[in-house]
Design an enzyme around this catalytic site. Structure first.
Site: not given
Ligand code: DON
Length: 576
Positions: A109, A387, A405, A407, A429, A458, A479
């Site tokens: 991350r 992502t 991701t 993001n 985030d 996340s 998502g």
């Molecule tokens: O880490 C996370 O939870 C977010 N940055 C994920 C972002 C994401 O899934 C965007 N896609 N649709």
């Protein structure tokens, strides 16, 4: 499959004048968004967001590489063919199950830069400056992707690093044929790319400003050079030398704060995975700084006492229990979850039986609970202080589940000049201000406030399920906040409703995240009876979202692998 309802008369909820109205549309719909079939093969399988990337992974498996080798190659291929989310400038998580059953997890991350501070996205009145944590140079965390792949290879890989990078280099140098989705995605963001990177944005905007066309060959020379430096020097090819210089220069040119020191100090970390039983299954998932594993296991354990297999897939009673579990778990996420290297996260307590039982005490099946009356629970001895996912299984049943991701779509939209890759906007985030929702509507608190060097919370939930001690399912999805609930539903579809892997992916989904106090559903998720049950209990339902773009693999009892890639996107499974 048990009790999977098919209805010709599909009820819909449409938003009227401030009221939700129920009416019936005469369409031939069923429980699934599509009848896409799974991909069946004996030896190995890669399920990813792009056919080219899946093919790259399978070629590695065919050459005798294991699931870790194939994952590294697929990861770098995605950085080339799926710049929407595949990346060098982002981060992610891997959950791994070795061929002998040993589970592990790798955290790559992004981290807050050393110059980051708690209030960096607030103005002098303490209000959030719109867009600062989501777009442009200040939105990026220190990328973890490259060190993650280096560590995955060092610890688990068997083939040469060089050979795993080569397919991605070839794709970047010789070009990739644009799919409809890739072309559309780049065209959609053209103005934003120009706004942030200038009129002459390299690669992702054509010099004459015209549209990318489906079928066009897309070449990325700078990205190929960045990949070659990584191929030659490993992590140093990204965190030091030319790539690092280009990245830092790009940051300085746009008011970003990532420094050489940030890059040099970045380390991916092996962490103890979340491992917990559910009936005769064992679920392995990602610990903090993802909330995914804790939340998924809380959801599963909250659901376990209820006979949802008897109640049926997406029936009123099944959905109610799931929505109420989601409401409580997302409230806990908001209160308790953050980077465990910086704050105490009561992981075991949140998943413990007495705690979860207590969380159900406020549940009254005759009516919807109110999120305004539900808060994160009390844990004794603790003070509140875009992502893409892919799944790989090899011939020895070693499995890797990776979610990675930038993001948002194309992250911060910043392209590193000369490096040819996008930077993430992962800083969003963090909870940039207590109680203020991020781009996914998620609300956080102290546990997820910004601190230098800390990882932002996340929702990514790369997950592996064992059945009777053997590898059974590898799952995950993008998502944002809906990742956790999409993985939860997909697992229940298999474990409780007897669906095949592809059916579970195709099945219509819904989502509740505590706040806002609404259930979001895909079209035609509930039949008339279920809708009436939920509406009369007081649930607010909003239809129209697409939920999940899953890439999953199931091992059938005879050992056959079923690759299941989501019909909601261009996702494709390839096996051999
Ligand atoms: O880490 C996370 O939870 C977010 N940055 C994920 C972002 C994401 O899934 C965007 N896609 N649709």
């Amino acid at each position: 499959m048990a009790a999977c309802k098919t209805s010709k008369q599909t009820p819909q909820i449409k938003k009227g004048d401030g009221l939700f109205q129920l009416f019936v549309e005469d369409e031939n719909q069923d429980a699934f968004v599509s009848d896409k079939a799974g991909v069946f093969n004996e030896h190995g399988m890669v399920a990813s967001a792009h056919e080219e990337a899946s093919k790259v992974g399978v070629e590695i498996l065919k050459k005798g590489g294991n699931a870790a080798d194939a994952s590294v190659a697929t990861f770098f291929a995605l950085a080339v063919v799926h710049p929407f989310a595949g990346n060098l400038g982002g981060g992610g998580f891997a959950v791994i199950r070795d061929a002998d059953g040993t589970p592990s997890s790798l955290d790559f991350r992004e981290k807050a830069p050393l110059k980051a501070h708690r209030d960096m996205y607030l103005d002098e009145n303490g209000d959030v400056i719109k867009g600062l944590s989501t777009r442009g140079h200040l939105a990026s965390g220190v990328p973890g992707a490259v060190d993650g792949m280096v560590q995955l290879h060092q610890e688990k890989g068997t083939m040469s690093w060089k050979s795993l990078l080569q397919p991605a280099i070839d794709l970047a140098e010789k070009g990739v044929v644009l799919t409809e989705g890739q072309a559309r995605g780049m065209n959609r963001y053209r103005d934003t790319f120009r706004e942030i990177n200038g009129e002459d944005t390299p690669y992702y905007v054509k010099a004459d400003g015209s549209d990318f066309e489906t079928g066009e060959v897309f070449i990325q020379k700078d990205l190929a050079e960045s990949l070659k430096r990584i191929q030659k020097e490993g992590a140093d090819g990204f965190y030091k030398g030319k790539t690092a210089d280009l990245l830092v220069k790009e940051m300085e040119s746009g008011g970003g704060i990532i420094s050489h020191e940030d890059l040099e100090k970045y380390d991916a970390v092996w962490r103890e995975p979340i491992v917990k039983d559910y009936k005769n299954y064992n679920i392995i998932s990602m610990p903090p700084p993802s909330s995914g594993g804790v939340a998924l296991l809380q959801l599963m354990k909250l659901t376990e006492p209820y006979p949802i297999d008897e109640w049926g897939f997406n029936s009123g009673k099944t959905a109610q229990v799931m929505i109420e579990a989601e409401r409580r778990v997302y409230a806990d996420r908001s209160k308790w979850l953050g980077d465990a290297d910086f704050v105490k996260v009561p992981v075991k307590e949140l998943m413990s039986q007495p705690y979860l039982q207590e969380r159900w005490a406020s549940f009254d099946p005759s009516k919807a609970s109110l999120s305004s009356e539900i808060d994160g629970g009390d844990v004794p001895y603790y003070e509140s202080d875009q992502t893409t996912h892919f799944s790989v299984v090899d011939k020895n049943k070693m499995a890797v589940s990776i979610t990675t991701t930038l993001n948002g779509a194309f992250g911060s939209k910043v392209v590193v000049d000369g490096g040819g890759f996008f930077m993430n906007n992962e800083m969003d985030d963090f909870s940039v201000k207590p109680g203020v929702p991020n781009m996914f509507g998620l609300i956080g608190n102290k546990a997820n406030e910004i601190q230098p060097g800390k990882r932002m919370l996340s929702s990514m939930t790369p997950t592996i399920v064992e059945k009777d001690g053997e590898l059974f399912v590898v799952a995950g999805t993008p998502g944002g906040s809906t990742i956790i609930t999409s993985v939860y539903q997909t697992l229940l579809n298999v474990l409780e409703h007897g669906m095949s892997m592809q059916q579970a992916v195709n099945a219509r989904k819904f989502h509740h995240q505590w706040l806002p106090d609404k259930t979001y559903t895909e079209e035609s998720t509930f039949d008339t009876e279920a809708l009436q049950y939920l509406l009369s209990a007081g649930y607010e339902i909003e239809i129209g979202r697409r939920l999940g773009r899953m890439d999953c693999i199931m091992v059938h009892p005879n050992g056959t692998l079923e690759g299941a890639s989501d019909p909601r996107g261009e996702n494709t499974s390839v096996g051999y």
